[in-house]
Design a protein around this motif. Structure first.
Motif, PDB file in Angstrom:
ATOM      1  N   THR A 169       0.859  -1.178   0.000  1.00  0.00           N
ATOM      2  CA  THR A 169       0.000   0.000   0.000  1.00  0.00           C
ATOM      3  C   THR A 169       0.895   1.226   0.000  1.00  0.00           C
ATOM      4  O   THR A 169       1.732   1.400   0.892  1.00  0.00           O
ATOM      5  CB  THR A 169      -0.916   0.015   1.245  1.00  0.00           C
ATOM      6  OG1 THR A 169      -1.730  -1.160   1.201  1.00  0.00           O
ATOM      7  CG2 THR A 169      -1.819   1.243   1.240  1.00  0.00           C
ATOM      8  N   GLY A 170       0.733   2.035  -1.031  1.00  0.00           N
ATOM      9  CA  GLY A 170       1.554   3.238  -1.159  1.00  0.00           C
ATOM     10  C   GLY A 170       0.818   4.463  -0.647  1.00  0.00           C
ATOM     11  O   GLY A 170      -0.224   4.358   0.007  1.00  0.00           O
ATOM     12  N   ALA A 171       1.357   5.631  -0.963  1.00  0.00           N
ATOM     13  CA  ALA A 171       0.775   6.882  -0.482  1.00  0.00           C
ATOM     14  C   ALA A 171      -0.607   7.132  -1.068  1.00  0.00           C
ATOM     15  O   ALA A 171      -1.385   7.914  -0.530  1.00  0.00           O
ATOM     16  CB  ALA A 171       1.712   8.044  -0.827  1.00  0.00           C
ATOM     17  N   ILE A 181       3.123   1.926  -8.652  1.00  0.00           N
ATOM     18  CA  ILE A 181       3.198   2.970  -7.623  1.00  0.00           C
ATOM     19  C   ILE A 181       1.803   3.303  -7.107  1.00  0.00           C
ATOM     20  O   ILE A 181       1.564   3.323  -5.903  1.00  0.00           O
ATOM     21  CB  ILE A 181       3.863   4.249  -8.165  1.00  0.00           C
ATOM     22  CG1 ILE A 181       5.230   3.942  -8.777  1.00  0.00           C
ATOM     23  CG2 ILE A 181       4.023   5.274  -7.041  1.00  0.00           C
ATOM     24  CD1 ILE A 181       5.855   5.113  -9.513  1.00  0.00           C
ATOM     25  N   PHE A 182       0.887   3.574  -8.044  1.00  0.00           N
ATOM     26  CA  PHE A 182      -0.462   3.930  -7.607  1.00  0.00           C
ATOM     27  C   PHE A 182      -1.446   3.737  -8.753  1.00  0.00           C
ATOM     28  O   PHE A 182      -1.057   3.692  -9.923  1.00  0.00           O
ATOM     29  CB  PHE A 182      -0.531   5.394  -7.131  1.00  0.00           C
ATOM     30  CG  PHE A 182      -0.278   6.397  -8.229  1.00  0.00           C
ATOM     31  CD1 PHE A 182      -1.309   6.833  -9.059  1.00  0.00           C
ATOM     32  CD2 PHE A 182       0.999   6.905  -8.449  1.00  0.00           C
ATOM     33  CE1 PHE A 182      -1.084   7.741 -10.081  1.00  0.00           C
ATOM     34  CE2 PHE A 182       1.236   7.811  -9.480  1.00  0.00           C
ATOM     35  CZ  PHE A 182       0.191   8.223 -10.299  1.00  0.00           C
ATOM     36  N   PHE A 183      -2.699   3.580  -8.395  1.00  0.00           N
ATOM     37  CA  PHE A 183      -3.803   3.699  -9.340  1.00  0.00           C
ATOM     38  C   PHE A 183      -4.669   4.833  -8.827  1.00  0.00           C
ATOM     39  O   PHE A 183      -4.985   4.907  -7.641  1.00  0.00           O
ATOM     40  CB  PHE A 183      -4.613   2.399  -9.418  1.00  0.00           C
ATOM     41  CG  PHE A 183      -5.854   2.538 -10.263  1.00  0.00           C
ATOM     42  CD1 PHE A 183      -5.771   2.510 -11.649  1.00  0.00           C
ATOM     43  CD2 PHE A 183      -7.105   2.721  -9.670  1.00  0.00           C
ATOM     44  CE1 PHE A 183      -6.920   2.657 -12.426  1.00  0.00           C
ATOM     45  CE2 PHE A 183      -8.252   2.869 -10.442  1.00  0.00           C
ATOM     46  CZ  PHE A 183      -8.154   2.835 -11.830  1.00  0.00           C
ATOM     47  N   TRP A 184      -5.036   5.740  -9.706  1.00  0.00           N
ATOM     48  CA  TRP A 184      -5.843   6.887  -9.295  1.00  0.00           C
ATOM     49  C   TRP A 184      -6.902   7.117 -10.361  1.00  0.00           C
ATOM     50  O   TRP A 184      -6.590   7.074 -11.559  1.00  0.00           O
ATOM     51  CB  TRP A 184      -4.952   8.117  -9.160  1.00  0.00           C
ATOM     52  CG  TRP A 184      -5.650   9.378  -8.716  1.00  0.00           C
ATOM     53  CD1 TRP A 184      -6.012   9.702  -7.450  1.00  0.00           C
ATOM     54  CD2 TRP A 184      -6.047  10.483  -9.540  1.00  0.00           C
ATOM     55  NE1 TRP A 184      -6.607  10.940  -7.414  1.00  0.00           N
ATOM     56  CE2 TRP A 184      -6.646  11.439  -8.693  1.00  0.00           C
ATOM     57  CE3 TRP A 184      -5.957  10.752 -10.899  1.00  0.00           C
ATOM     58  CZ2 TRP A 184      -7.154  12.647  -9.159  1.00  0.00           C
ATOM     59  CZ3 TRP A 184      -6.460  11.960 -11.370  1.00  0.00           C
ATOM     60  CH2 TRP A 184      -7.049  12.909 -10.505  1.00  0.00           C
ATOM     61  N   ASP A 185      -8.133   7.265  -9.974  1.00  0.00           N
ATOM     62  CA  ASP A 185      -9.150   7.546 -10.987  1.00  0.00           C
ATOM     63  C   ASP A 185     -10.149   8.564 -10.471  1.00  0.00           C
ATOM     64  O   ASP A 185     -10.257   8.817  -9.264  1.00  0.00           O
ATOM     65  CB  ASP A 185      -9.835   6.268 -11.479  1.00  0.00           C
ATOM     66  CG  ASP A 185     -10.710   5.610 -10.416  1.00  0.00           C
ATOM     67  OD1 ASP A 185     -10.547   5.915  -9.215  1.00  0.00           O
ATOM     68  OD2 ASP A 185     -11.549   4.773 -10.790  1.00  0.00           O
ATOM     69  N   ILE A 186     -10.837   9.162 -11.421  1.00  0.00           N
ATOM     70  CA  ILE A 186     -11.806  10.213 -11.097  1.00  0.00           C
ATOM     71  C   ILE A 186     -12.842  10.256 -12.209  1.00  0.00           C
ATOM     72  O   ILE A 186     -12.547   9.933 -13.360  1.00  0.00           O
ATOM     73  CB  ILE A 186     -11.086  11.580 -10.920  1.00  0.00           C
ATOM     74  CG1 ILE A 186     -12.015  12.627 -10.304  1.00  0.00           C
ATOM     75  CG2 ILE A 186     -10.488  12.059 -12.225  1.00  0.00           C
ATOM     76  CD1 ILE A 186     -11.285  13.837  -9.755  1.00  0.00           C
TER      77      ILE A 186
END
Lengths: 809, 288
Positions: A169-171, A181-186
């Motif tokens: 689990t990252g930032a 590193i991450f998955f980000w959605d909007i």
């Protein structure tokens, strides 16, 4: 000290003498810059100062089997050689990044990109340090190298970050792979899918925005000086955000913040490169603490291009859904983001992909969905906003290319497609489907003005003729017309959206009027060439009626300047510029009380007239601000404290949304691939214009960097992870000879929430310029059905397009 | 970007310079304008222990006519070449080429001898000197010898210069009055080496090409004298068929490296394009 302005001057004449907002005041800082009298970090020379330099990795991915520093330490003039082993006991071998990751200060057990910092040599001068570097013997065991971000998440992809391999689990949430590193959605995923399912036309392309570097002329550098007696650290550095650096140094070092003096002197360009914290700063500080003498660190050009913060490296699969007559119904975008070996993106902490969600651009659409996967590769870390607000240039590139490819698939003119889908003036404030609230704009007006100025329809007719002539073999040139209609999002930012490591992204101004009516004002921002000393003074001049030449602006000394978040993302005018106006208005309110006292009238009987308060109906009865300043110290009204100064910390209620319409006409020689820009027209709307000359200069500079990025700049890696072309021989920095001639124009749509209606402009030309150039190139080849052509559009790549299309027979 | 330490020598005569170079041997390098050597020292690709600066040797500067030749001192700067009336009248291609080298600041320092002697395939003068049939005067401990430019270059940075020898002058036979010429150089920006470049000198009579010479820059590890390509032009009207043939023959002898300027195939093709354009321009300038 009761000097009055000659009464024969009219209000307009007095206003002109102030050199306030709207006037083309010459840049006051240029007097020293053009005479070689600037004071940069490398000009700082302290008694006994030592010089630090890095041993860097020759490999992109390798285990460090051993480091032998004995020969280097034995060289006369070498005082220390630091390795990760020396920093570990201090817990300084890693440092936190702005993106919530950690980054190796000195390589710990393995190296993850070529030129990574492995050891720090401290010597009496640069020459000895450079000699000593060659004497440090590092034994490497090469490991498989990962360069292609599309291979990063394959099951058998090499494990890069052993230090966090168990930390899934990252930032920014769960990591789905050891290189993830991450998955980000909007946005509304289901609604978007639904809109796509119903659409007449779906236009899909993968747009790569290649890896580039901000390449300021002055590289990153610092001087750290620890006074062991006082327990105080002074750190001069090329810092775009000096206060943030002070806080970070305090948090990392444990030194109390009031004992750290961070000073950013003159800075020779930043463009995002000087936002982050780098190994050089940490090592210089540690070395100065250990040795008790000042230590200087200065990057050379190759180090700057190959190690400190790159920009872009976004691979954007972009889809638009539309009706067959060209109404856009939805946008869907997935980004594969190559962050290199550490996630050291310089974004507000809650925004791992910056403001990429401005990617619906200037167009009204009901629904959209954006998702981003960040991955590690064996490349330098970074991901800074190179002359753009956070990832806005990527977002604008995606939508402005997507509009073009959609227009082509629809068989529509792309200018007409834009006009058909513009957010209309009456829709502002406009709630975009990916979350932002656009403050103001008049897109149809700007577009019409631009199209008329360039003679758009006639250009298309000329292009049609040229295409026919090309097909007949009468010319070997292709004509391209590039359009870009961009919406920027700048001025980070409101504390509800934006913080860096928990520090809210307000900014500040402190204004002090001296008894004789001159002013010193300090801001939390830091000019790197933007001309703050000129323009902030103009704001104050207009607000307070004191001539700009009597106002000194000071930034960069954290002991004297109010706390601020610095200069990047076109935020200075939207934040500190606003703070300046608000602080000035506080002073003005007090000045009015003093004037009323002096004139023996009620405050409400006074009106402001350029540089004075006068009695309504009795214009000969007035007190100038200069007179009021004297009185404020020496004869203030009873019960009013003496002095005339104010400070404001400004937390903006919203971002500002500059926009613009750019047109480019280009001629491409298909036999060499050389593209010549025949014409470039840039209309910018940055709201209220503080200094038209500085705006024009900013536009020229931003367009030149846009030209560079679109037409040649590239940080390239070979399959072994060797960084290619990290010098100005290969990294394209255009000279005056290559740079096209720029035509600038404007409309003015003031920001409704900013105290003076200004929006920020430094980065607009870059954000709008890159897609405009790329669209021109793509447009030139479009009638041959070339498909999307990736940047950079340097000559050999355009020649290859011609080769692919069979144009070289 | 910090060079290793070195000793600096500034002899006043060719004899002194040669004596120094002989004495210091392989550890010494002569320094002309320095715009190739100094950057290599800063990246430590070159680490000479001694630099022998030729700048103070007055005999190495100047341009004169001698018999049917133009003789140019090795330390003559590109700036001087550009301003020379003699060259403008007799060898205008030298001015045209010099104006395409780097930028004005560098041309104040850069010399024809340094450009020719360093053996960098990216330099412009070597291929031009081959095209013009120039010869180099090499002065060493055993006196002066002459080597044709077409024989001088062996590989990148390897030339016919022996240790202790200095290129002191360049001797160029004056081409016939009315000759056509052109130097076409494709580069990414001011200051860059050529992606590819071509020098063409030719003569025309009665609508036919009566002689031709071609040099190619930066498309192999040495400059290239394209003899067969030039022969393919002689006797023709320099029409498309002739140019096609010459271009094909020129492309065939190239072996460029792939670099930031483009892949090898591109640079080969650009050698052809530059040759074609140079030949066309030379034809337009030639008196019939």
């Amino acid at each position: 000290m009761n000097v009055q302005a000659p009464i024969e001057l009219t209000s307009a004449e007095r206003a002109e003498k102030l050199q306030g907002m709207g006037c083309k005041r010459k840049r006051v800082e240029d007097i020293r810059f053009t005479q070689g009298k600037g004071n940069y970090v490398d000009d700082v020379k302290l008694p006994g100062m030592l010089f630090g330099d890095f041993v860097r990795s020759s490999h992109a991915h390798a285990r460090i089997k051993s480091i032998d520093t004995s020969k280097a330490k034995a060289l006369p003039g070498v005082l220390a050689v630091l390795t990760a082993a020396d920093l570990k006991p201090l817990n300084l071998h890693y440092m936190p990044t702005l993106a919530g990751d950690v980054q190796a200060v000195l390589a710990d057990e393995k190296v993850l990109f070529q030129n990574q910092e492995v050891a720090f040599v401290v010597a009496k001068d640069r020459y000895i340090a450079a000699d000593a570097i060659e004497l440090v013997e590092v034994e490497y065991e090469p490991l498989p190298v990962l360069v292609d971000p599309f291979k990063a998440l394959e099951p058998d992809a090499p494990l890069l970050r052993e230090d966090i391999k168990d930390k899934m689990t990252g930032a920014h949430g769960p990591r789905k792979h050891h290189n993830h590193i991450f998955f980000w959605d909007i946005g509304d995923k289901d609604g978007t899918d639904e809109a796509f399912a119903k659409a007449d036309v779906v236009s899909k392309d993968m747009f790569t925005y290649h890896r580039v570097h901000p390449s300021p002329l002055e590289t990153c550098q610092c001087v750290a000086s620890m006074d062991k007696i006082k327990g105080e650290l002074t750190l001069w550095g090329t810092f775009q955000a000096p206060h943030v650096i002070r806080t970070v140094v305090s948090l990392i070092s444990g030194l109390p913040e009031h004992k750290i003096h961070v000073i950013a002197p003159d800075i020779g360009g930043g463009f995002g490169n000087k936002v982050g914290a780098y190994s050089g700063y940490v090592c210089a500080v540690v070395a100065s603490i250990v040795l008790g003498v000042p230590v200087k660190w200065v990057e050379d050009r190759m180090e700057n291009l190959s190690t400190t913060s790159f920009a872009r490296d976004y691979h954007m699969t972009t889809e638009l859904a539309a009706t067959k007559d060209g109404k856009i119904l939805a946008m869907r975008c997935h980004v594969l983001a190559d962050h290199g070996a550490f996630d050291a993106c310089a974004d507000p902490s809650k925004w791992p992909a910056g403001f990429m969600n401005i990617c619906t651009g200037s167009y009204d659409m009901p629904v959209a969905y954006l998702s981003v996967d960040g991955v590690y590769t064996n490349k330098a870390s970074g991901g800074v906003a190179y002359r753009c607000s956070f990832r806005v240039t990527e977002a604008v590139y995606a939508i402005e290319r997507a509009i073009e490819t959609l227009a082509q698939r629809l068989g529509m003119d792309s200018a007409d497609l834009r006009i058909k889908n513009f957010i209309q003036p009456e829709q502002f404030p406009y709630h975009a489907p990916l979350g932002w609230e656009y403050d103001s704009g008049n897109y149809p007006l700007a577009m019409k003005k631009a199209m008329d100025a360039v003679g758009y329809r006639a250009l298309r007719a000329e292009q049609k003729q040229k295409q026919e002539a090309f097909k007949r073999g009468e010319t070997r040139e292709l004509m391209g017309i590039g359009i870009s209609f961009f919406t920027e999002i700048v001025g980070a930012g409101p504390s509800k959206n934006c913080d860096i490591l928990g520090v809210a992204m307000f900014d500040s101004a402190e204004i002090r009027i001296h008894p004789t009516g001159s002013i010193i004002a300090r801001m939390g921002t830091k000019s790197q060439g933007q001309g703050h000393e000129t323009t902030y003074a103009q704001i104050i001049a207009t607000e307070l009626g004191i001539p700009a030449d009597d106002i000194m602006i000071e930034e960069g000394n954290t002991d004297t300047a109010p706390y601020g978040l610095g200069t990047y993302g076109s935020r200075s005018t939207p934040t500190a510029g606003a703070a300046t106006a608000v602080a000035a208005r506080k002073i003005k309110a007090k000045a009015q009380m003093i004037a009323a006292h002096l004139l023996e009238v009620h405050e409400g009987d006074l009106e402001w007239d350029v540089d004075r308060f006068r009695v309504k109906g009795l214009p000969e009865k007035f007190k100038t601000m200069k007179e009021i300043a004297w009185a404020s110290y020496n004869s203030p009204p009873p019960n009013l404290e003496p002095g005339l100064e104010a400070v404001n910390y400004y937390d903006p209620p919203n971002m500002t949304y500059p926009f613009g319409a750019y047109f480019c006409v280009m001629d491409i020689d298909v036999d060499t691939g050389v593209a010549k820009t025949r014409r470039f027209y840039a209309l910018d709307d940055c709201g209220t214009r503080i200094n038209p000359m500085i705006i024009e200069g900013q536009v020229h500079g931003g367009l030149t960097e846009a030209f560079a990025v679109a037409m040649g700049q590239e940080i390239r890696y070979d399959e072994q992870g060797n960084v290619m072309g990290a010098s100005f021989m290969d990294f394209f920095l255009p000279t005056a000879v290559e740079t096209p001639k720029w035509e600038t124009d404007y409309t003015v749509t003031p920001s409704p929430h900013h105290p003076i209606g200004a929006k920020g402009v430094g980065e607009s030309p870059h954000v709008g310029g890159v897609p405009c150039f790329s669209n021109a190139v793509n447009d030139a080849f479009a009638f041959l059905n070339a498909g999307h052509i990736q940047m950079p559009h340097d000559a050999w790549r355009l020649w290859k397009v011609g080769e692919r299309l069979g144009l070289h027979v | 970007m910090i060079p290793g330490s070195f000793d600096y020598h500034r002899p006043k005569s060719v004899a002194d310079a040669v004596a120094l170079l002989v004495k210091l041997g392989e550890d010494a390098r002569p320094l002309a304008g320095g715009h190739s050597l100094i950057p290599m020292m800063k990246t430590r690709l070159a680490t000479p222990e001694h630099l022998v600066d030729l700048r103070a040797i007055g005999d190495l500067k100047g341009i004169r006519e001698e018999g049917g030749d133009i003789v140019i001192g090795a330390m003559t700067t590109q700036h001087t070449l550009i301003g020379s009336d003699l060259l403008a009248a007799k060898l205008p291609i030298i001015r045209e080429t010099s104006l395409l080298i780097a930028d004005p600041q560098i041309r104040y320092m850069g010399t024809i001898g340094g450009n020719a002697a360093n053996g960098d395939p990216g330099n412009d003068m070597p291929a031009l000197m081959q095209c013009l049939g120039a010869s180099y005067e090499l002065t060493g401990p055993n006196g002066v010898r002459r080597v044709a430019a077409r024989e001088f270059y062996q590989a990148a940075y390897f030339t016919a210069l022996e240790t202790g020898e200095i290129l002191t002058a360049i001797r160029i036979p004056v081409p016939p009055v009315g000759h056509g010429y052109a130097y076409e150089k494709l580069k990414r920006k001011i200051g860059d080496y050529a992606t590819a470049a071509a020098a063409v000198v030719l003569t025309m009579s009665g609508g036919k090409c009566t002689s031709a010479s071609i040099g190619l820059t930066n498309v192999a590890d040495t400059p290239l004298w394209a003899e067969e390509a030039a022969n393919a032009l002689v006797g023709t009207a320099l029409d498309k068929a002739a140019l096609d043939k010459a271009v094909a023959l020129a492309e065939a002898i190239t072996s460029p490296a792939a670099d930031g300027r483009g892949p090898a195939e591109y640079r080969t093709k650009m050698a052809g394009v530059m040759l074609r354009r140079a030949a066309e321009r030379a034809k337009s300038r030639a008196k019939n």
